[in-house]
Design a protein around this motif. Structure first.
Motif, PDB file in Angstrom:
ATOM      1  N   THR A  95       1.171  -0.858   0.207  1.00 37.41           N
ATOM      2  CA  THR A  95      -0.051  -0.081  -0.246  1.00 37.41           C
ATOM      3  C   THR A  95       0.906   1.066  -0.153  1.00 37.41           C
ATOM      4  N   ALA A  96       0.634   1.968  -0.539  1.00 38.14           N
ATOM      5  CA  ALA A  96       1.786   3.270  -0.999  1.00 38.14           C
ATOM      6  C   ALA A  96       1.321   3.960   0.628  1.00 38.14           C
TER       7      ALA A  96
ATOM      8  N   THR B  71      -1.641  10.498   6.825  1.00 38.63           N
ATOM      9  CA  THR B  71      -2.381   9.647   7.580  1.00 38.63           C
ATOM     10  C   THR B  71      -3.055   9.607   8.003  1.00 38.63           C
ATOM     11  N   ALA B  72      -4.528   9.951   8.393  1.00 37.97           N
ATOM     12  CA  ALA B  72      -5.501   9.751   8.858  1.00 37.97           C
ATOM     13  C   ALA B  72      -6.127   9.312   6.978  1.00 37.97           C
ATOM     14  N   ASP B  73      -5.404   9.023   6.138  1.00 36.87           N
ATOM     15  CA  ASP B  73      -5.748   9.211   4.167  1.00 36.87           C
ATOM     16  C   ASP B  73      -5.488   7.689   4.136  1.00 36.87           C
ATOM     17  N   LEU B  74      -4.479   7.290   4.623  1.00 37.65           N
ATOM     18  CA  LEU B  74      -3.998   6.131   4.866  1.00 37.65           C
ATOM     19  C   LEU B  74      -5.020   4.733   5.854  1.00 37.65           C
TER      20      LEU B  74
ATOM     21  N   ASP C  88     -10.785   0.781   3.758  1.00 39.41           N
ATOM     22  CA  ASP C  88     -11.616   0.782   2.701  1.00 39.41           C
ATOM     23  C   ASP C  88     -12.008  -0.016   1.488  1.00 39.41           C
ATOM     24  N   ASP C  89     -10.888  -0.208   1.341  1.00 37.82           N
ATOM     25  CA  ASP C  89     -10.336  -0.800  -0.235  1.00 37.82           C
ATOM     26  C   ASP C  89      -8.913  -2.037   0.124  1.00 37.82           C
ATOM     27  N   VAL C  90      -8.160  -1.274   1.057  1.00 36.81           N
ATOM     28  CA  VAL C  90      -7.231  -2.441   0.956  1.00 36.81           C
ATOM     29  C   VAL C  90      -7.621  -3.748   1.742  1.00 36.81           C
ATOM     30  N   LEU C  91      -7.688  -4.095   3.203  1.00 41.87           N
ATOM     31  CA  LEU C  91      -7.785  -5.307   3.846  1.00 41.87           C
ATOM     32  C   LEU C  91      -8.922  -5.654   2.786  1.00 41.87           C
TER      33      LEU C  91
ATOM     34  N   ALA D 299     -10.726  -8.624   5.846  1.00 48.19           N
ATOM     35  CA  ALA D 299     -12.210  -8.208   5.709  1.00 48.19           C
ATOM     36  C   ALA D 299     -12.380  -7.899   7.699  1.00 48.19           C
ATOM     37  N   ALA D 300     -12.128  -9.128   8.035  1.00 49.74           N
ATOM     38  CA  ALA D 300     -11.981  -9.979   9.476  1.00 49.74           C
ATOM     39  C   ALA D 300     -10.389  -8.659  10.225  1.00 49.74           C
TER      40      ALA D 300
END
Length: 726
Positions: A455-456, A488-491, A497-500, A507-508
């Motif tokens: 992740t960027a 950092t908050a955006d990360l 929302d997207d990566v996990l 998702a868990a």
């Protein structure tokens, strides 16, 4: 100041005032004994502060719950020692100094085993100029004096090309100075303002003594209430600041009315009864409004902020009770000597428009009201434009909690932060802790770890660890940006929302850690703040309509209060977040607004603004019912209240501003914001917007469903002639 008719002498307030006046020794003794008893119990056995803002249904709270249940060994507090040597940590002189500090820290009775960077290469940068080590504490409730010794040891060892810093939550607390002289300076400033307003040492002293006794008892009682609703440690400072301001103001209004009654020829007892049944009634309404506004914090759903709301409400309630019970007893002792020890003046100049009218002259407040009322639309537009410009920065407000990066630069924790940021990246102090439930000790989290690593914005990721019971797993990721950075908050939001969700089993997985918890709290506050504002406004409107019997004026008050508070928010963003004059006002660096500050500011300021609205509009209504003319009523009402409202606002500004002398950056933010709001409210709002808008509305000011305006009582011929001269 409060009623529009002759004060009742047979009501409950009149009876209370008469009792306190005639039983002055009993009332004073009861207060003194009561305060001493409550102070002994409260300060000796009161509940400890609770600074744990975690909890709720956030991802960070769920991650913390898993770690607490399955990784008990990770629950203790830790300190971080950061080391930097210009010639490298392997230089003989540098190594001797660093190893001496490590040995001293390891020998402390409050620390566990201390790992040496000379034995673990992962604790040292590649150029071997910077190193770090984690120091476990043996208990979660270590004495800060013991931690302070460790901080002192580390600071004294720095020098000769070696820089050392000790960071961590406990280290920050240990080296943060006590509040110091801020409250004392606030009291001194209030005394000066009262002396100028009253011109008498006796009259000056009564509001201060009344407020101080009330605050002492209120804070002690607040500590006992902490067993039922815990509150964070900043609550005492914040409550003392608010209690001092409202306590002195409430007593000021009553003493002013008492002095006016004496000059009108009343006897001391009847003057006391009149002061309590008029200004005292206003105090009870105003204080109730502040309490209701504060309790609006309960809507935020924050456990500790509920504690702050209730604790601060206790302070305000005690100051209200003191104003209508203890102060009448003091007035009984002083009697006509209220003006003793006077400031020398050429004349006994009392603020009274009627006397000025008899000389054919207008007071300054009346002349100013006339200027505004001649061009009401221009005045209203200009004032509104100024407030909107001041409020504009609020659109970029960011919320966070202070960390080491925003502390004064002479602190060891700040030194630790700068060394670690230079050697291991700014994200080292903002780790993200991932936690999830698993089925066995062989659980495979590699897909999740790999997705996070790619992740960027992620600097590096640790290997996952599975709990001994095989039911939970955790790993850490360090961002490339710091704790206070918006990136950092955006990360964190992007990971959730997207990566996990796209990673197998992701998702868990919950994202937690102190940084994520701060972000969650800021998001929660941002989403619930509009609801709290709506509730506070709605309840306050109902109370104000019931008091002034006008829907129009109540709506005017709500809109103007919102404008003044919005302007205060905007100034706070410009100073604290943008850094405009920040260093001159005691802020070490530009930083986001502390998460609890805006939600605490709103109910306090809305309640205080309603206070001034009540004292002004009640007098305007009194004049309207006497004359039947809105312009005259506004002019006279403004003139009769300008001095006391100005003095009250000046006291508030002085008390709130003294918070800038303290060490806590969050409390400084709150004090600055509230001082700015009160200043704006007492100048732009009360002196420009209120007379301008009321002039524009005319008779519609007094609209209430079923009636348009109160009936005016015909004035006597002498009074008519007097009005004509004015």
């Amino acid at each position: 100041m409060m009623t529009t008719e002759t004060p009742r002498t047979d009501g409950a307030l009149a009876g209370l005032a008469r009792f306190c006046y005639r039983r002055r020794r009993l009332v004073l003794l009861t207060w003194i004994v009561g305060v001493i008893a409550v102070a002994f119990v409260g300060f000796g056995y009161g509940a400890a502060a609770d600074n744990d803002f975690s909890g709720g249904n956030y991802d960070s709270a769920k991650a913390q719950a898993l770690i607490r249940e399955h990784f008990p060994q990770q629950q203790g507090d830790t300190l971080t020692l950061a080391m930097k040597a210009e010639k490298g940590i392997d230089d003989p002189a540098a190594r001797q100094k660093i190893e001496k500090v490590l040995a001293d820290l390891d020998a402390s009775p409050i620390t566990g085993p201390v790992a040496s960077p000379y034995q673990d290469k992962s604790l040292v940068t590649q150029d071997r100029r910077i190193a770090r080590t984690i120091i476990p504490l043996t208990s979660t409730d270590v004495k800060l004096t013991e931690v302070k010794r460790l901080v002192t040891t580390v600071k004294e060892a720095s020098g000769d090309g070696v820089t050392l810093g000790l960071g961590g939550n406990q280290a920050e607390k240990a080296e943060t100075p006590k509040q110091g002289p801020a409250e004392s300076v606030g009291i001194l400033a209030a005394a000066v303002i009262l002396f100028i307003a009253f011109g008498s040492l006796v009259a000056m002293g009564l509001p201060i003594v009344t407020a101080l006794l009330a605050i002492l008892g209120g804070i002690a009682l607040m500590k006992l209430v902490g067993y039922l609703v815990p509150a964070p440690d900043f609550t005492v400072i914040l409550s003392a600041m608010i209690g001092l301001g409202v306590g002195i103001d409430y007593a000021l209004f009553i003493v002013t009315r008492y002095k006016d009654s004496l000059e009108d020829g009343d006897e001391p007892e009847s003057a006391t009864v009149k002061a309590v049944t008029t200004a005292g009634r206003a105090v009870l309404f105003a204080g109730t409004t502040v309490v209701i506004a504060l309790l609006g914090l309960v809507v935020m759903g924050q456990r500790l902020m509920t504690g702050v709301a209730i604790a601060t409400s206790v302070i305000v309630l005690v100051t209200m009770i003191a104003a209508v019970t203890l102060l009448p007893a003091f007035l009984s002792f002083t009697g006509r000597k209220i003006n003793s020890l006077r400031l020398p003046r050429r004349t006994s100049r009392r603020y009274e428009p009627v006397r000025a009218a008899s000389r054919g002259r207008l007071t300054l407040a009346e002349r100013w009201a006339g200027v505004v009322q001649r061009r009401p639309l221009v005045a209203a537009v200009l004032a509104g434009a100024v407030l909107l410009v001041l409020a504009a920065p609020v659109l970029s407000m960011r919320l966070s909690l202070p960390d080491a990066s925003v502390q004064p630069h002479d602190r060891s924790s700040y030194t630790s932060y700068t060394i670690l940021s230079e050697g291991f990246g700014p994200g080292y102090g903002a780790p993200l802790i991932f936690a999830t439930q698993v089925d066995s000790t062989d659980a495979d989290l590699r897909p999740v770890v790999e997705a996070v690593r790619k992740t960027a914005g992620i600097a590096y990721v640790t290997q996952p660890r599975v709990s001994r019971d095989g039911q939970a797993a955790t790993f850490m990721a360090f961002p490339e940006t710091g704790y206070q950075d918006a990136a950092t908050a955006d990360l964190v939001h992007r990971l959730r929302d997207d990566v996990l969700p796209k990673a197998p089993g992701g998702a868990a997985v919950y994202v937690g850690g102190p940084n994520a918890a701060t972000i969650d709290m800021a998001d929660e506050v941002g989403s619930r703040l509009p609801l709290m504002i709506a509730v506070v406004i709605a309840v306050s409107l109902v109370l104000l309509i019931a008091l002034v019997r006008s829907v129009t004026i109540a709506l005017q008050a709500a809109v103007m209060n919102l404008l003044s508070i919005g302007a205060a928010y905007g100034v706070l963003v410009a100073v604290v977040q943008w850094g405009w004059l920040g260093s001159a006002l005691g802020f070490p660096t530009a930083m986001p607004i502390t998460t609890w500050v805006p939600m605490m500011m709103f109910p306090v300021l809305f309640g205080l603004s309603m206070d001034y609205e009540v004292f002004l509009i009640s007098r305007v209504r009194e004049e309207y019912e006497r004359t039947g003319d809105t312009r005259t009523a506004v002019t006279r009402g403004l003139a009769r209240t300008a001095k006391v409202i100005t003095a009250a606002a000046a006291i508030m500004v002085a008390v709130f501003t003294t918070s800038l002398l303290g060490p806590d950056v969050a409390v400084k933010q709150g004090g600055l914001g509230m001082a700015v709001a009160v200043l704006i409210d007492a100048t732009i709002v009360r002196m420009v917007l209120v007379p301008a808008v009321m002039e524009l509305c005319g008779k519609a000011n007094w609209w209430l469903p079923g009636r348009w305006a109160p009936k005016a009582t015909p004035a006597s011929p002498a009074r008519v002639g007097e009005e004509a001269r004015v």
